[in-house]
Design an enzyme around this catalytic site. Sequence first.
Site, PDB file in Angstrom:
ATOM      1  CG  ASN A 177      -0.263  -0.060   2.526  1.00  0.00           C
ATOM      2  OD1 ASN A 177       0.742  -0.740   2.681  1.00  0.00           O
ATOM      3  ND2 ASN A 177      -0.802   0.638   3.506  1.00  0.00           N
ATOM      4  CD  GLU A 295       1.552  -1.455  10.908  1.00  0.00           C
ATOM      5  OE1 GLU A 295       0.337  -1.755  10.908  1.00  0.00           O
ATOM      6  OE2 GLU A 295       2.121  -0.920   9.956  1.00  0.00           O
ATOM      7  CB  CYS A 329      -2.486  -0.413   8.189  1.00  0.00           C
ATOM      8  SG  CYS A 329      -1.048   0.588   8.626  1.00  0.00           S
ATOM      9  CD  GLU A 500       9.733  -1.625  13.127  1.00  0.00           C
ATOM     10  OE1 GLU A 500      10.228  -0.866  12.274  1.00  0.00           O
ATOM     11  OE2 GLU A 500       9.463  -2.820  12.879  1.00  0.00           O
TER      12      GLU A 500
END
Length: 518
Positions: A177, A295, A329, A500
Site C-alpha cells: 500500500n 505491524e 492500515c 518501531e
Amino acid sequence: MNLISSLWELDTTERADAYLTSLARPIRLQNYIENNYSDHSEPSHWIDSFNPRTGELLAQVPRSALSDVDHAVDAASRAFPTWSRTSRQERSEVLLRIAGILSEKKELFAVWESIDQGKTISRARVEVDRAISNFRYFATYILHEEGAVRYVDGPVSTMTYEHRSPVGVFALISPWNMPLYLLTWKIAPCIAFGCTGVAKPSEVTSMTAFCELFLFVQQYSDRRLIRKQVLGEVFRQAKLPPGVMNIIFGDGPGTGSALVKSPRVRGVSFTGGTATGIRIRQDTVADIGKHLSLELGGKNPTLIFDDVDLAEAVPLAAQAAFENSGQICLCGSRIYVHRAIYENFLSKLADYVQKNYRCGETIGPVVSREHYTKISSYLKLAKEEGAEFLTGEVPSVVAQQGFWITPTVLSNVRTDSRIMREEIFGPVVTVSPFDTEEEAIELANDNPNGLASILMTKDLSRMRRVGERIDAGLVWVNCWLVRELGTAFGGMKASGIGREGGSQSRDVFTNLRTLHVR
C-alpha cells in the site's frame, strides 16, 4: 535503451506512460544481492504485476527460490561483522547521502509509485517526502543516543552501564500500500543501528524498490552503464559495503517464508496482513532469540461527539476513510457519531465524498484485480444484508479497464456483520450512531484489531477519558496521520506485536546488555 538509463529519465507521468506503451514486453525486475543484479530466465519463476489504472501487465517480478534467499542471507551475514563495527558518524553520513539522492529525484519516485500502486501523484509525493524523512531522522538519531549508568554502594562498589550492539541480519518485509515509504521505514533504522538486511517488497508493488536500486546507480555512475562496475563504485563512494542491504523479490508463502525461517536471520520487521503475521510467528516459533516486530491489520474506529464543528469533522473523517483509496492500515473505516448529530453528519459526509472523491481525479484505483474482487465481495454482502449505500455501489464482478471502486459510505450495518468486523482495506466506510460516551468506547473496542483510532471532540477531559481507554496503539485527537518519527508505532490485540520509531526501533535492531564494573 538500457532499462536503468531509460527509467532514470522518466520523471513525469507522460514520459512514463509513453515508455510503457512503447515496450514490446513488460519490465522484468531483478534481485539485487551484494551490489549485483541477479538474472532469472525460467518463465515459471515470474509473477505478473498489473497496472492498477488499466489492468494491463506492467512488470514481471522474480519468484525467488530458496537458493536466491540463501545467497542474499549469506551476503548480509558476511557483511555484518564489518558493518556492525562502523562508527555512528559513518553510518549517519551514508543515510544522509541516501536522503539527498532521494530528495534530488523525488519526482521520479513519485511518478513510479503512482503508476505501480495506483495512488494519485499528490499522495505519492507525500510518501516520497516521508521516505526521505526516514533516512534523515535515523541519520541524526544515532548521533544523540542516550544510555543509563547506575552506581551501587556497599562492600563491592560497582558502576553498571547499558551497552547496545546490532542484532545481526534482518528480514525486512514491506506491504504493497505504501511501498517506498514503508520499505525505507525499515531499511533506514536497520542500517543506522549497524545491522545488515535482506528486504522483500510486496510482489504486487515492486517497481519502486527496483527504482531505488537504479537511482543509486545513476547518481554515482557518471552515466556509465556497466552495472556491476557502476554499483561497486556507487557503494564505494557511499561507503556502504557490498551485502549490507540486499533486495529480493517473490511471494510470501515461498520467498518470504524461506527468508524469515533462515537461522542466520536474527530479526524480522514486517508490515502487512494479520494472517501473514501469524504465519511468521509460526515459522519462527522455535527460534526463541529472533527479534520480531509485526505491524499488522487495522479496523480503526473514528469517534465523533456532538460538540464538534461539522465543517471540520466531515472533511477529516472523509480523509481518514478514503486517503489512498482506503488502502492505509491507519484508515478510519468505522465511523461512530453521537446520535444528536448523526443524521446531519451522514448527509454532509455523503455530499462531501461525492464532491471531493472522484475516481481518476482525486482518488485512484485499488491495487490489484484480486483486491478489487475482495472489496467487491464485501459490498455485495452489504447489499444482501440490507445496508444503505449513501454513496457508491456494488462494482461489476469483472474489473474493466482498471481496478476502480467508487468511494462508498454505508449505514445501517449490523455490529456483528463481517463488514464491520473485518479489514476491507478499500474505499469503504461504515457510519453508525451512539448515545453515550461509554457506548462509544465499547463500540470502538468491539473488534479483534487495535491499531489506531480517531477521536473528535472539543472537551479536553473527554480527550483523556476516552482516548486512554481505546484499545489502539495510536490515537489521534482532532487530527489524523500526523506523527513525529520518534513516536512509538504499532498496535494492540491482533494488530501486532512490538513498536518501531526512535528508541523503539533501537530496541528492535539492537541487543541490550548491562556491564557491572567494580
